[in-house]
Design an enzyme around this catalytic site. Sequence first.
Site, mmCIF file in Angstrom:
data_model
loop_
_atom_site.group_PDB
_atom_site.id
_atom_site.type_symbol
_atom_site.label_atom_id
_atom_site.label_comp_id
_atom_site.label_asym_id
_atom_site.label_seq_id
_atom_site.Cartn_x
_atom_site.Cartn_y
_atom_site.Cartn_z
ATOM 1 N N HIS A 1 0.836 -1.205 0.000
ATOM 2 C CA HIS A 1 0.000 0.000 0.000
ATOM 3 C C HIS A 1 0.871 1.256 0.000
ATOM 4 C CE1 HIS A 1 -3.081 2.703 2.183
ATOM 5 N NE2 HIS A 1 -3.529 2.522 0.954
ATOM 6 N N HIS B 1 -1.132 11.475 -1.779
ATOM 7 C CA HIS B 1 -2.391 11.052 -1.149
ATOM 8 C C HIS B 1 -3.246 12.237 -0.735
ATOM 9 C CE1 HIS B 1 -5.120 9.722 2.050
ATOM 10 N NE2 HIS B 1 -5.148 8.578 1.396
HETATM 11 O O1 G3P Z 1 -6.680 2.000 -3.086
HETATM 12 C C1 G3P Z 1 -7.031 1.574 -1.830
HETATM 13 C C2 G3P Z 1 -6.690 2.536 -0.734
HETATM 14 O O2 G3P Z 1 -5.433 3.101 -0.963
HETATM 15 C C3 G3P Z 1 -7.713 3.596 -0.548
HETATM 16 O O3 G3P Z 1 -7.498 4.419 0.553
HETATM 17 O O4 G3P Z 1 -6.880 6.578 1.510
HETATM 18 O O5 G3P Z 1 -5.217 4.763 1.456
HETATM 19 O O6 G3P Z 1 -5.858 5.924 -0.630
HETATM 20 P P1 G3P Z 1 -6.302 5.476 0.716
HETATM 21 MG MG MG Z 2 -4.774 4.728 -2.142
#
Ligand code: G3P
Ligand code: MG
Length: 258
Positions: free
Chosen positions: A10, A52
């Site tokens: 992630h 982000h």
């Molecule tokens: O793509 C899944 C996830 O990354 C969504 O949440 O806020 O971490 O971008 P966020």
């Molecule tokens: Mg994301």
Amino acid sequence: MWPYPKIVAHRGGGKLAPENTLAAMRCGLAHGFRAVEFDVMLSADGVPILMHDPVLGRTLPGLGRVSDYTAAELTAMDAGSWFGAEFIGEPVCTYQQAMAFCRQHGIWMNVEIKPVEGFEVETGHVVAQATQAYFEVEVVAHLAQPSLETARNLPLLSSFSSAALRAAQVAAVGIPRAYLTDVIEDDWQQNLQELAAVALHTNHKYLAPMQAAAIKDAGYGLFCYTVNTVKRAGEILAWGVDGFCTDRIDLIGADFCQ
Ligand code: G3P
Ligand code: MG
């Protein structure tokens, strides 16, 4: 069938490096990950960059919206020192740099289109076009003879913004899309159909086993964010979830099996 990797780092390198930077992806790579999720938004001059938050202050020093700054201004900013002294000077990563890094190292990409409010269509359009241009050979190969292997060679675009996904669909129909939603509403199937999406991405916290079964029965891929314990990873995979991203790349390896 889900042609994509099962376990995805992630924001590049989870919680072990400054998110959405090349340093993060190097960290993921060092932990054996060949699959990455990252967020992409536009600079003031329309250049896609990895980011982000829509505003400065947390991962970038300064004030204002990301969309107030040009790519030249953003890439001169320090996107690493908020995380730790060893990352001082880590620059903001452009989408082009991220694609090049991933191609060089054989890393699959889940590209989350993350528009600043008001730039949904433009962001979806630009990100999809840039992706299509970079993956032209792979798109042609997939369209000529679709298989799990040719699908595996394509990145997957996702977004919480339906407007961004619709724009991506128009700009680059050959790049697959995933419908991203925190909570799965009753109209999920209609949304997937309208966007011609191949998968649904959702928050594992709100997913119920029956919903997982219905999505899989309907023939869609199912992907969860952000799963950070081995126990939870095993649970959702047992429900039929195809893959997930994790911040704990140190706990849940790229080769994790339930
Ligand atoms: O793509 C899944 C996830 O990354 C969504 O949440 O806020 O971490 O971008 P966020
Ligand atoms: Mg994301």
